[in-house]
Enzyme design. Structure first.
Site, PDB file in Angstrom:
ATOM      1  N   ASP A  35       0.841  -1.197   0.000  1.00  0.00           N
ATOM      2  CA  ASP A  35       0.000   0.000   0.000  1.00  0.00           C
ATOM      3  C   ASP A  35       0.880   1.254   0.000  1.00  0.00           C
ATOM      4  OD1 ASP A  35      -2.112  -1.706   0.133  1.00  0.00           O
ATOM      5  OD2 ASP A  35      -2.927  -0.931   2.024  1.00  0.00           O
TER       6      ASP A  35
ATOM      7  N   HIS B 112      -6.504   2.556  -4.278  1.00  0.00           N
ATOM      8  CA  HIS B 112      -6.591   2.594  -2.815  1.00  0.00           C
ATOM      9  C   HIS B 112      -7.303   3.868  -2.349  1.00  0.00           C
ATOM     10  CE1 HIS B 112      -5.757   1.239   1.155  1.00  0.00           C
ATOM     11  NE2 HIS B 112      -4.664   1.953   1.395  1.00  0.00           N
TER      12      HIS B 112
ATOM     13  N   HIS C  96      -7.636   8.420   1.064  1.00  0.00           N
ATOM     14  CA  HIS C  96      -7.508   7.444   2.157  1.00  0.00           C
ATOM     15  C   HIS C  96      -8.436   7.730   3.340  1.00  0.00           C
ATOM     16  CE1 HIS C  96      -5.402   4.624   4.934  1.00  0.00           C
ATOM     17  NE2 HIS C  96      -5.031   4.024   3.796  1.00  0.00           N
TER      18      HIS C  96
ATOM     19  N   HIS D 296       3.758  -2.112   3.409  1.00  0.00           N
ATOM     20  CA  HIS D 296       3.640  -0.685   3.105  1.00  0.00           C
ATOM     21  C   HIS D 296       4.932  -0.125   2.522  1.00  0.00           C
ATOM     22  CE1 HIS D 296       0.089  -1.108   5.705  1.00  0.00           C
ATOM     23  NE2 HIS D 296      -0.357   0.003   5.124  1.00  0.00           N
TER      24      HIS D 296
END
Length: 328
Positions: A140, A191, A195, A289
């Site tokens: 991510d 994504h 966020h 990540h």
């Protein structure tokens, strides 16, 4: 009458007649007097213009009713003011006068929307169904790109392809990073744009988050469709249905390495590798990540990745991207 009186009377008459003749002659031959200034006239008795009285147009004088004040003076030639130029008119350019301008080519059509199997609708997948002894490494990106170079270097050295879930903000801030990910043959996915947690968003806000991220990633040179991951993993039946309706399949994870906690949060390179090993199973989806921990600046996922790959292979597993979901 005496002769002397007659003579005096006759002489007087002759002189008087001569004077009359002389007066008549003078009157007939008198020169005209030199022109002098005009005699004054009573105020308002003359219609002739003076040095301080502008000449009005004939139409203006004719339109004024008797006994009414004349119309106000305007700045026109007829009123004695400065002539007003009419606005210049530019004749329309003929065909030969229009310069040739380059015509931009039409924008290429958007890539066709990838389809996903109907069996994946309504789910937030935690494994890759039917993947066999294979693991999907996912990364991510929503903060910084501190770990990207190390991750890409390791994946290239180990011959492994991964799936990168990018926020639209990250893609817009790191277009070169997006290009590097795509050029290396890795899968790119959506994504969201900023966020946020999705369960608190209305339908139009969900639409904006998904589509804005999609456009930002496309603009950076990669296509995220049809894979989507909810920020923070926050989802419910409504939000899953919403992203499905936008053409996306929701993908969660099997194991979170927790490398994002950093050493300040009690994580380490060893703990990252151990968590992946403990969750090992067919179709495992590993969450890692790209960014560094905001407190200590560590990039534990990037640092642990070589060990993670080696231990997975040592257990007899291979690697797939999440495109394996679309092949079912």
């Amino acid at each position: 009458m005496p002769a002397d009186d007659v003579r005096r009377r006759t002489l007087a008459l002759a002189i008087a007649g001569a004077l009359v003749v002389l007066a008549v002659a003078l009157a007939l031959f008198r020169p005209a007097p030199a022109a002098g200034p005009p005699l004054p006239t009573p105020s308002g008795a003359s219609d002739a213009p003076t040095a301080t009285q502008p000449i009005r147009s004939a139409s203006a004088s004719a339109d004024a009713a008797p006994g009414t004040a004349p119309p106000a003076e305007t700045d026109t030639p007829e009123a004695g003011g400065t002539p007003v130029e009419p606005p210049a008119t530019i004749p329309p350019a003929g065909p030969s006068e229009v310069p040739d301008e380059p015509v931009a080519p039409p924008a290429p059509p958007a890539p066709p929307l990838p389809e996903f199997p109907e069996t994946l609708r309504g789910q937030d997948l935690t494994v890759v169904p039917g993947a066999g002894p294979n693991v999907a490494l996912t990364f991510d990106a929503g903060a910084n790109a501190a770990g990207l170079a190390g991750i890409l270097s390791t994946l290239a050295a180990k011959g492994v392809a991964g799936t990168f879930f990018l926020t639209g903000n990250w893609a817009a801030s790191n277009p070169q990073g997006v290009a590097q990910i795509a050029a290396a043959g890795h899968r790119v996915a959506n994504h969201s744009m900023t966020h946020p947690g999705f369960t608190g968003l209305a339908g139009d806000a969900i639409l904006n988050e998904v589509r804005s991220a999609e456009q930002a990633i496309l603009a950076a040179g990669a296509d995220p469709r049809p894979l989507f991951r909810f920020p923070y993993g926050e989802r419910d039946a409504r939000t899953i249905a919403a992203v499905n309706a936008l053409g996306y399949v929701a993908v969660r994870w099997t194991v979170d390495t927790l490398g994002w906690k950093g050493t300040s949060g009690g994580a380490s390179v060893q703990s990252v590798a151990d968590r992946v090993q403990a969750g090992l199973q067919p179709g495992e989806i590993v969450l890692m990540h790209i960014g560094s921990n905001p407190d200590d600046g560590t990039t534990l996922d990037a640092d642990a990745l070589p060990q993670v790959i080696d231990r997975i292979r040592a257990a007899g597993y291979g690697f797939v991207t999440l495109d394996a979901l679309l092949a079912r």
